[in-house]
Design a protein around this motif. Structure first.
Motif, PDB file in Angstrom:
ATOM      1  N   THR A 275      50.025  45.688  43.101  1.00  0.00           N
ATOM      2  CA  THR A 275      48.665  45.211  42.883  1.00  0.00           C
ATOM      3  C   THR A 275      47.756  46.427  42.763  1.00  0.00           C
ATOM      4  OG1 THR A 275      49.139  43.260  44.200  1.00  0.00           O
ATOM      5  CG2 THR A 275      46.816  43.768  43.783  1.00  0.00           C
TER       6      THR A 275
ATOM      7  N   ARG B 123      44.461  48.264  42.538  1.00  0.00           N
ATOM      8  CA  ARG B 123      43.154  47.878  43.076  1.00  0.00           C
ATOM      9  C   ARG B 123      42.025  48.795  42.634  1.00  0.00           C
ATOM     10  NH1 ARG B 123      42.171  44.078  47.065  1.00  0.00           N
ATOM     11  NH2 ARG B 123      41.555  45.596  48.681  1.00  0.00           N
TER      12      ARG B 123
ATOM     13  N   ARG C 157      52.110  46.788  37.377  1.00  0.00           N
ATOM     14  CA  ARG C 157      52.072  45.350  37.681  1.00  0.00           C
ATOM     15  C   ARG C 157      53.441  44.720  37.485  1.00  0.00           C
ATOM     16  NH1 ARG C 157      46.208  43.782  34.994  1.00  0.00           N
ATOM     17  NH2 ARG C 157      44.952  44.697  36.679  1.00  0.00           N
TER      18      ARG C 157
ATOM     19  N   PRO D 243      32.272  36.583  37.835  1.00  0.00           N
ATOM     20  CA  PRO D 243      32.629  37.897  38.370  1.00  0.00           C
ATOM     21  C   PRO D 243      33.348  37.757  39.712  1.00  0.00           C
ATOM     22  CG  PRO D 243      30.278  37.495  38.610  1.00  0.00           C
ATOM     23  CD  PRO D 243      30.819  36.399  37.776  1.00  0.00           C
ATOM     24  N   ARG D 244      34.369  38.523  39.901  1.00  0.00           N
ATOM     25  CA  ARG D 244      35.055  38.542  41.190  1.00  0.00           C
ATOM     26  C   ARG D 244      35.146  39.980  41.644  1.00  0.00           C
ATOM     27  NH1 ARG D 244      39.247  35.317  39.555  1.00  0.00           N
ATOM     28  NH2 ARG D 244      40.760  36.370  40.894  1.00  0.00           N
ATOM     29  N   LYS D 245      35.128  40.209  42.939  1.00  0.00           N
ATOM     30  CA  LYS D 245      35.211  41.565  43.440  1.00  0.00           C
ATOM     31  C   LYS D 245      36.619  41.866  43.932  1.00  0.00           C
ATOM     32  CE  LYS D 245      30.364  42.051  44.731  1.00  0.00           C
ATOM     33  NZ  LYS D 245      29.991  42.711  43.453  1.00  0.00           N
ATOM     34  N   VAL D 246      36.931  43.154  43.983  1.00  0.00           N
ATOM     35  CA  VAL D 246      38.236  43.593  44.481  1.00  0.00           C
ATOM     36  C   VAL D 246      38.185  43.713  45.999  1.00  0.00           C
ATOM     37  CG1 VAL D 246      39.927  45.469  44.431  1.00  0.00           C
ATOM     38  CG2 VAL D 246      38.675  44.844  42.329  1.00  0.00           C
ATOM     39  N   LEU D 247      37.174  44.416  46.483  1.00  0.00           N
ATOM     40  CA  LEU D 247      37.019  44.613  47.927  1.00  0.00           C
ATOM     41  C   LEU D 247      36.196  43.470  48.490  1.00  0.00           C
ATOM     42  CD1 LEU D 247      36.390  48.452  48.242  1.00  0.00           C
ATOM     43  CD2 LEU D 247      38.119  47.163  49.513  1.00  0.00           C
ATOM     44  N   THR D 248      36.847  42.555  49.207  1.00  0.00           N
ATOM     45  CA  THR D 248      36.154  41.389  49.752  1.00  0.00           C
ATOM     46  C   THR D 248      36.623  41.116  51.174  1.00  0.00           C
ATOM     47  OG1 THR D 248      37.901  39.973  48.898  1.00  0.00           O
ATOM     48  CG2 THR D 248      35.963  40.267  47.490  1.00  0.00           C
TER      49      THR D 248
ATOM     50  N   MET E 236      47.696  40.158  44.833  1.00  0.00           N
ATOM     51  CA  MET E 236      47.823  39.666  43.452  1.00  0.00           C
ATOM     52  C   MET E 236      46.475  39.655  42.741  1.00  0.00           C
ATOM     53  SD  MET E 236      50.922  39.296  43.033  1.00  0.00           S
ATOM     54  CE  MET E 236      52.397  39.238  44.029  1.00  0.00           C
ATOM     55  N   THR E 237      45.448  39.979  43.419  1.00  0.00           N
ATOM     56  CA  THR E 237      44.095  40.053  42.861  1.00  0.00           C
ATOM     57  C   THR E 237      44.111  40.493  41.399  1.00  0.00           C
ATOM     58  OG1 THR E 237      43.402  40.812  45.027  1.00  0.00           O
ATOM     59  CG2 THR E 237      41.792  40.969  43.249  1.00  0.00           C
ATOM     60  N   SER E 238      44.630  41.703  41.172  1.00  0.00           N
ATOM     61  CA  SER E 238      44.544  42.288  39.840  1.00  0.00           C
ATOM     62  C   SER E 238      45.208  41.403  38.793  1.00  0.00           C
ATOM     63  CB  SER E 238      45.199  43.661  39.854  1.00  0.00           C
ATOM     64  OG  SER E 238      44.670  44.396  40.931  1.00  0.00           O
ATOM     65  N   ARG E 239      46.424  40.939  39.101  1.00  0.00           N
ATOM     66  CA  ARG E 239      47.129  40.219  38.050  1.00  0.00           C
ATOM     67  C   ARG E 239      46.377  38.943  37.672  1.00  0.00           C
ATOM     68  NH1 ARG E 239      53.253  39.800  39.297  1.00  0.00           N
ATOM     69  NH2 ARG E 239      52.701  41.702  40.404  1.00  0.00           N
TER      70      ARG E 239
ATOM     71  N   MET F 141      40.332  51.254  53.236  1.00  0.00           N
ATOM     72  CA  MET F 141      39.966  49.842  53.129  1.00  0.00           C
ATOM     73  C   MET F 141      40.659  49.179  51.943  1.00  0.00           C
ATOM     74  SD  MET F 141      35.946  50.461  54.004  1.00  0.00           S
ATOM     75  CE  MET F 141      35.453  48.872  53.366  1.00  0.00           C
TER      76      MET F 141
ATOM     77  N   ILE G 156      31.657  44.419  52.822  1.00  0.00           N
ATOM     78  CA  ILE G 156      32.372  45.693  52.705  1.00  0.00           C
ATOM     79  C   ILE G 156      31.455  46.851  53.121  1.00  0.00           C
ATOM     80  CG2 ILE G 156      33.396  47.314  51.044  1.00  0.00           C
ATOM     81  CD1 ILE G 156      35.224  44.942  51.822  1.00  0.00           C
TER      82      ILE G 156
ATOM     83  N   ASP H  33      30.122  44.548  35.395  1.00  0.00           N
ATOM     84  CA  ASP H  33      30.320  44.026  36.741  1.00  0.00           C
ATOM     85  C   ASP H  33      31.545  44.719  37.338  1.00  0.00           C
ATOM     86  OD1 ASP H  33      30.465  42.478  39.072  1.00  0.00           O
ATOM     87  OD2 ASP H  33      31.809  41.049  38.069  1.00  0.00           O
TER      88      ASP H  33
ATOM     89  N   GLU I 122      32.905  47.390  40.678  1.00  0.00           N
ATOM     90  CA  GLU I 122      32.611  48.071  41.946  1.00  0.00           C
ATOM     91  C   GLU I 122      32.861  49.566  41.771  1.00  0.00           C
ATOM     92  OE1 GLU I 122      35.153  44.669  42.994  1.00  0.00           O
ATOM     93  OE2 GLU I 122      34.837  45.417  45.047  1.00  0.00           O
TER      94      GLU I 122
ATOM     95  N   ARG J 159      45.986  47.754  51.418  1.00  0.00           N
ATOM     96  CA  ARG J 159      46.343  46.758  52.443  1.00  0.00           C
ATOM     97  C   ARG J 159      47.795  46.897  52.866  1.00  0.00           C
ATOM     98  NH1 ARG J 159      44.517  42.038  48.598  1.00  0.00           N
ATOM     99  NH2 ARG J 159      45.924  43.390  47.397  1.00  0.00           N
TER     100      ARG J 159
ATOM    101  N   GLY K 235      40.907  40.514  50.882  1.00  0.00           N
ATOM    102  CA  GLY K 235      40.587  41.593  49.944  1.00  0.00           C
ATOM    103  C   GLY K 235      40.415  42.965  50.557  1.00  0.00           C
ATOM    104  N   VAL K 236      40.756  43.094  51.847  1.00  0.00           N
ATOM    105  CA  VAL K 236      40.530  44.392  52.496  1.00  0.00           C
ATOM    106  C   VAL K 236      41.631  44.619  53.533  1.00  0.00           C
ATOM    107  CG1 VAL K 236      39.048  43.495  54.362  1.00  0.00           C
ATOM    108  CG2 VAL K 236      38.711  45.846  53.524  1.00  0.00           C
TER     109      VAL K 236
ATOM    110  N   SER L 184      43.287  38.365  38.075  1.00  0.00           N
ATOM    111  CA  SER L 184      41.947  38.643  37.557  1.00  0.00           C
ATOM    112  C   SER L 184      41.990  38.998  36.065  1.00  0.00           C
ATOM    113  CB  SER L 184      41.294  39.783  38.330  1.00  0.00           C
ATOM    114  OG  SER L 184      42.039  40.974  38.100  1.00  0.00           O
ATOM    115  N   VAL L 185      43.165  39.336  35.549  1.00  0.00           N
ATOM    116  CA  VAL L 185      43.255  39.608  34.110  1.00  0.00           C
ATOM    117  C   VAL L 185      42.765  38.360  33.355  1.00  0.00           C
ATOM    118  CG1 VAL L 185      44.800  40.138  32.209  1.00  0.00           C
ATOM    119  CG2 VAL L 185      45.191  41.168  34.454  1.00  0.00           C
TER     120      VAL L 185
END
Lengths: 489, 489
Positions: free
Chosen positions: A229, A231, A224, B14-19, B1-4, A168, A328, A295, A297, A171, B23-24, B6-7
């Motif tokens: 990315t 995760r 990066r 709060p944001r999640k990685v698996l969404t 690009m989530t990670s970059r 999951m 999820i 916070d 996961e 990607r 995000g999945v 999210s820095v």
């Protein structure tokens, strides 16, 4: 285009659809899994020859895999009695002569009352009654940190859970996961199969294989910078193959790092009961994240294959997820539902591992006696073997604080490196391990199968053979090591 | 690009990685599996309400899944005795009072002598001793067609085997596999997960769900015209959800077609013991391909979950491959080795299914009595239920020649089609099944979950409830059907 061209194929020139190279999924073809790889196949071949051919040893000693019952560890009586009871409930009838203690009967009756027995598919997440009991046990383990049965998924071993969550997370090939080096090859194999990018972080061998935060920061920013990315991060605690146990401070640093950088924590905690040093007790990542109010996961994996039960063949495992998006969690359910459910006997075994006999119950005494014997032997063998290996010339081996393995570093003479290269081996430690196997019958796994710093050589060995054999294992290893060094010097 | 990005994220947001969504992994997110889908979740919710809320039924009748022991089918004594014995060998000691017949003891002793017991990982392909016995049993089943233990892989249910081979076949989204419509959703789910293309071929409902060669030819050339490389065909025989049994002639046509067009045959033969009409005995695709001397790659799947054992919870399955490239067989081994091995109790169950007690053995009589009772009841229930359904207005139901299911076709009034669309349902048969569940407590699966011809509506029901309940099931279904038709006419 196989099919289209093959229409024209002359019947007398049979061609196959599934073939090496272009005829098969390349990610699947690229999977590597050293624990069951070249060395083991060679060992099985030698085992077949043993009766007929004259070899310098009389049996294969399998130190390649954490498979305690294959090398003589006995199962725990209570566990097997309950499993036999749920499998064949007629054994509980008086006419079968009350073969089981009353607490075994109680455990069997409770499981059967709360399920359709071991022959029916359960809910895809596993029997709810068992997930509730696992949650209670986790809450007790973590000094009251709440656990929710809805966040627990029972799986065929921990491997199925790990593969599910990684499938999951990844990607495309730009998605990366931080994986320790050395690592347990399930992670590299799964990442290869799913077409993601492994972002390796090196454990610090000079400091007892500890996890260095600067190293994590560097590997993350390097990845990066390459457009990956990142995760998630895989953390194996206690370590496999390295056997280190993380300190609370170290874990807090990791959690803060993952919260800041938004990384999912994949906590491989299957060796949580295999900790051999009092000054470094096992602490779950769930407890640390909860107490920090982080916070982040988290998915934690556990299994009946390790610990003191060592019930590898039952394939019982679970995953507990924390702070995961509701969608999820529904998706995890859906993925698991395609395989309907994990095997029910493995599910029951998870319950027995998490909630053993309690003081006052008839099975309590024997259970503890058996557990203490197994645990005590593991601890003594871990020390005996690392001490032994450290006496070999050019070999250094960190003590195993936990798990079931040692990962000694070996110095390999240039001539041996050349010889290995000439034979097209991936690394010189493959040559070392093959020659050890052929000289002693001892089957270990080359360090290259777990990844390692370039120019370093290791092998992974379990310390699972019976105590009475461990001395001989060390002696044979030493004799081989001296011959190997002499041969290539 | 989530990670970059999210820095830079503010901790208070709060944001999640698996969404959901980006995000999945989108292939995993796209999986659908109706057998454990919307209807079942609704049924489980209703089951929870039953004690407190006043509902028009007193229990949920699960007809959604082939899970015989969850609806009252008893396990076979011999099977459970052997499994209990291998799990708890101390039960064989005299002091346990000889609880088992001598042939049970013999089976237990043989398995334990040839393995490290149920608590140790076996070879990744499964215990060799068991694979040898399975090969012998297959050779007997197929009137002497040779079987090779090296071509047999023991897996956690048949699902694991199916997913393994499909993961190797599908190289990218241009690779297609011919899958029947209607089909068992494991195939569509796996194809979705692996990112391949499903090439549907319609079974001929008007002719007892038979497999029409013109249809196969048409679908294949249409797919190729679209640039799809069709690599394999899935054939479920006896059929699921349709219950038809293929004739020898039909099978020969399929084999010739696959040889000519170079398609791997994936033969889902898990219902081979569930055949209820003497004029159409089960014949294996392996036997037909062998006797035709066809040069075609074949994988046949079987499981302990179906047949008369119905041991779904044990998750025992196997795959036999025929005419597969040696490299591909090594690759299957490697893929399975990442999960180490399938659960050993499931492996033993496969042996018991393939080699039951023989005449003269102490367990023979009881075994046959139990098997005949289960088989006889399945056969009677299959007929009673299709006969019953065919009396409903606007319902036509082919007889079940085999398997455990019926797939009646229902006429749905335009008003109901509108109502379903208004509720955003995938198909009007979802509305039909939801309303049936809420009115009767009977849980069936909408035909849309198995795919069907556009504009047609079906549902899949098992005929597994106990014989004494089947009449009531049919009566409740009829009452609901009449109400539904009245409501929407």
């Amino acid at each position: 285009m196989t099919s289209r061209t093959s229409v024209a194929a002359v019947p007398s020139v049979p061609r196959k659809v599934l073939t090496e190279g272009s005829g098969v999924n390349k990610s699947i073809a690229a999977i590597e899994y050293a624990v069951r790889g070249e060395l083991v196949l060679r060992a099985e071949a030698l085992a077949k020859q043993l009766p007929s051919v004259d070899l310098p040893f009389d049996k294969i000693v399998y130190c390649n895999i954490g498979n305690p019952q294959s090398v003589g560890q006995s199962p725990i009586t209570f566990v097997r009695q309950v499993l036999a009871g749920v499998t064949c409930p007629s054994l509980l009838q008086p006419e079968s002569g009350n073969v089981f203690p009353s607490d075994v009967v109680k455990r069997v009756t409770d499981v059967l009352a709360a399920s359709h027995g071991v022959g029916a598919y359960s809910e895809s997440k596993g029997i709810r009654f068992i997930r509730e009991r696992v949650a209670n046990a986790l809450q007790a383990r973590d000094d009251g940190v709440p656990a929710n049965p809805d966040n627990i998924y029972l799986t065929n071993g921990a491997s199925e859970a790990v593969k599910t969550i990684l499938s999951m997370l990844v990607r495309d090939h730009n998605d990366g996961v931080l994986i320790p080096i050395p690592q347990y090859p399930l992670y590299s194999a799964a990442m290869t199969a799913f077409g993601g990018t492994q972002v390796g972080y090196y454990l610090d061998e000079e400091n007892g294989w500890s996890l260095n935060m600067d190293e994590l920061e560097t590997r993350l920013s390097d990845a990066r910078a390459k457009g990956i990315t990142v995760r998630a991060i895989v953390i194996i605690n206690p370590g496999n193959p390295t056997g280190q146990v993380l300190s609370r401070t170290n874990m807090e640093d990791v959690v803060a790092f993952c919260e800041r950088e938004k990384l999912v924590i994949l906590a491989d905690e299957v060796y949580q009961k295999n900790v051999y040093i009092p000054e470094k007790p096992f602490i779950s990542f769930k407890k640390v994240t909860h107490e920090m109010g982080a916070d982040v996961e988290l998915a934690s994996f556990h299994s009946v294959s390790k610990g003191v039960m060592g019930e590898c063949g039952l394939r019982g495992g679970y995953m507990e997820v924390v702070n995961m998006d509701r969608y999820i969690q529904e998706l995890i359910y859906k993925v698991l539902s395609v395989s309907l459910c994990s095997n029910i006997i493995g599910q029951v075994a998870i319950d027995l591992m998490m909630t053993p006999p309690q003081p006052g119950e008839p099975s309590y005494e024997l259970y503890n006696k058996e557990v203490d014997e197994i645990y005590g032997a593991l601890k003594r063998k871990a020390i005996a073997m690392s001490d032994g290996l450290n006496t070999f010339e050019g070999v250094t081996c960190n003590r195993s604080e936990g798990a079931m393995y040692l990962f000694p570093r070996i110095t390999i003479p240039p001539a041996a490196v050349k010889a290995a290269a000439a034979r097209g081996m991936a690394s010189a430690d493959v040559l070392y391990c093959i020659e050890m196997l052929e000289a002693t019958g001892i089957c270990v796994v080359p360090g290259s199968g777990f990844l390692q710093k370039d120019g370093t050589y290791h092998f992974r060995t379990t310390f699972l053979p019976p105590e009475k054999e461990i001395r001989n294992v060390i002696t044979s290893m030493r004799r081989f090591h001296e011959q190997f060094m002499a041969k290539y010097s």
